[in-house]
Motif scaffolding. Structure first.
Motif, mmCIF file in Angstrom:
data_model
loop_
_atom_site.group_PDB
_atom_site.id
_atom_site.type_symbol
_atom_site.label_atom_id
_atom_site.label_comp_id
_atom_site.label_asym_id
_atom_site.label_seq_id
_atom_site.Cartn_x
_atom_site.Cartn_y
_atom_site.Cartn_z
ATOM 1 N N LYS A 83 -5.184 -13.883 -0.851
ATOM 2 C CA LYS A 83 -5.803 -15.018 -0.725
ATOM 3 C C LYS A 83 -5.766 -15.215 1.114
ATOM 4 N N ASP A 84 -7.325 -15.141 1.459
ATOM 5 C CA ASP A 84 -8.219 -15.822 2.522
ATOM 6 C C ASP A 84 -7.836 -13.965 3.514
ATOM 7 N N LYS A 85 -7.552 -13.117 2.035
ATOM 8 C CA LYS A 85 -7.742 -11.375 3.459
ATOM 9 C C LYS A 85 -9.216 -11.058 3.585
ATOM 10 N N PRO A 86 -9.413 -10.170 3.882
ATOM 11 C CA PRO A 86 -11.247 -9.564 3.863
ATOM 12 C C PRO A 86 -10.651 -7.987 2.675
ATOM 13 N N PHE A 87 -9.588 -7.771 2.187
ATOM 14 C CA PHE A 87 -9.578 -6.951 1.491
ATOM 15 C C PHE A 87 -8.852 -6.922 -0.033
ATOM 16 N N THR A 88 -9.234 -5.874 -1.248
ATOM 17 C CA THR A 88 -7.918 -5.838 -2.311
ATOM 18 C C THR A 88 -6.887 -4.187 -2.170
ATOM 19 N N LYS A 89 -6.886 -4.862 -3.137
ATOM 20 C CA LYS A 89 -5.170 -4.612 -2.635
ATOM 21 C C LYS A 89 -4.441 -4.027 -4.012
ATOM 22 N N GLN A 90 -3.727 -2.554 -3.949
ATOM 23 C CA GLN A 90 -3.953 -1.816 -5.525
ATOM 24 C C GLN A 90 -2.713 -1.670 -5.259
ATOM 25 N N VAL A 91 -1.849 -1.378 -5.850
ATOM 26 C CA VAL A 91 -0.897 -1.540 -6.164
ATOM 27 C C VAL A 91 0.810 -0.872 -7.136
ATOM 28 N N THR A 92 0.765 0.623 -6.436
ATOM 29 C CA THR A 92 0.652 1.861 -8.018
ATOM 30 C C THR A 92 2.549 1.323 -8.387
ATOM 31 N N TYR A 93 2.913 1.443 -9.535
ATOM 32 C CA TYR A 93 4.729 0.786 -9.841
ATOM 33 C C TYR A 93 4.812 1.630 -10.340
ATOM 34 N N TYR A 94 5.787 2.088 -10.141
ATOM 35 C CA TYR A 94 6.926 3.365 -11.207
ATOM 36 C C TYR A 94 8.040 2.459 -11.836
ATOM 37 N N LEU A 95 8.088 3.275 -13.084
ATOM 38 C CA LEU A 95 9.961 2.660 -13.358
ATOM 39 C C LEU A 95 11.007 3.797 -13.009
ATOM 40 N N ALA A 96 12.010 2.994 -12.509
ATOM 41 C CA ALA A 96 13.116 3.695 -11.648
ATOM 42 C C ALA A 96 14.595 2.866 -12.332
ATOM 43 N N ARG A 97 15.541 3.664 -12.591
ATOM 44 C CA ARG A 97 16.408 3.394 -13.159
ATOM 45 C C ARG A 97 17.865 3.705 -12.172
#
Length: 148
Positions: A83-97
């Motif tokens: 919200k109210d930011k001039p960019f798109t965010k792309q977050v890559t998640y991995y799974l870790a035990r």
């Protein structure tokens, strides 16, 4: 005109408690709306998603790579418009035990609290639909692969 993309990466860190229930690490941001997420952060110049996930998990939660077992078969990318930011965010998640469930979490100044929570409670705290879906995907994957 399309918005710039800001990339970030992190781990959905989980452990099994003494009752063999999967619990997820969520951390509460110390800024803005104090949202809850797994450890994650922006990629530095020439940094890979995996390297950023390792660095950010250490910086934000004090959990070292030697304390984690990363499942390289699970990777999910979340894209959203802050919200109210001039960019798109792309977050890559991995799974870790978390290898040793007794490993202590040491928060940075970016977070004010953390909790280990089973799926339903984790989804309740993680109020964004994309994060709830990510946690569901992790749970489904772990159940399907019969994680130890």
């Amino acid at each position: 005109m399309s918005k710039a993309v800001r990339k970030a990466a992190g781990f959905v860190v989980y452990r099994k408690n003494c009752d063999e229930i999967i619990e997820y690490l969520l951390m509460q941001a110390s800024y803005a709306n104090h949202h809850w997420t797994p450890p994650k952060g922006h990629l530095e110049e020439n940094e890979s998603n995996m390297d950023a996930a390792v660095r950010e998990t250490d910086e934000e939660a004090g959990i070292k790579m030697k304390d984690l077992s990363v499942d390289h078969n699970f990777e999910k990318v979340l894209k959203y418009e802050p919200k109210d930011k001039p960019f798109t965010k792309q977050v890559t998640y991995y799974l870790a035990r978390l290898i040793n469930p007794e490993t202590s979490v040491v928060l940075s100044n970016e977070h004010q609290d953390y909790k280990w929570l089973p799926l339903v409670e984790a989804k309740h705290l993680a109020s964004y639909p994309e994060m709830q879906e990510l946690l569901d995907d992790c749970e489904n994957y772990l159940v399907k692969t019969n994680v130890k």
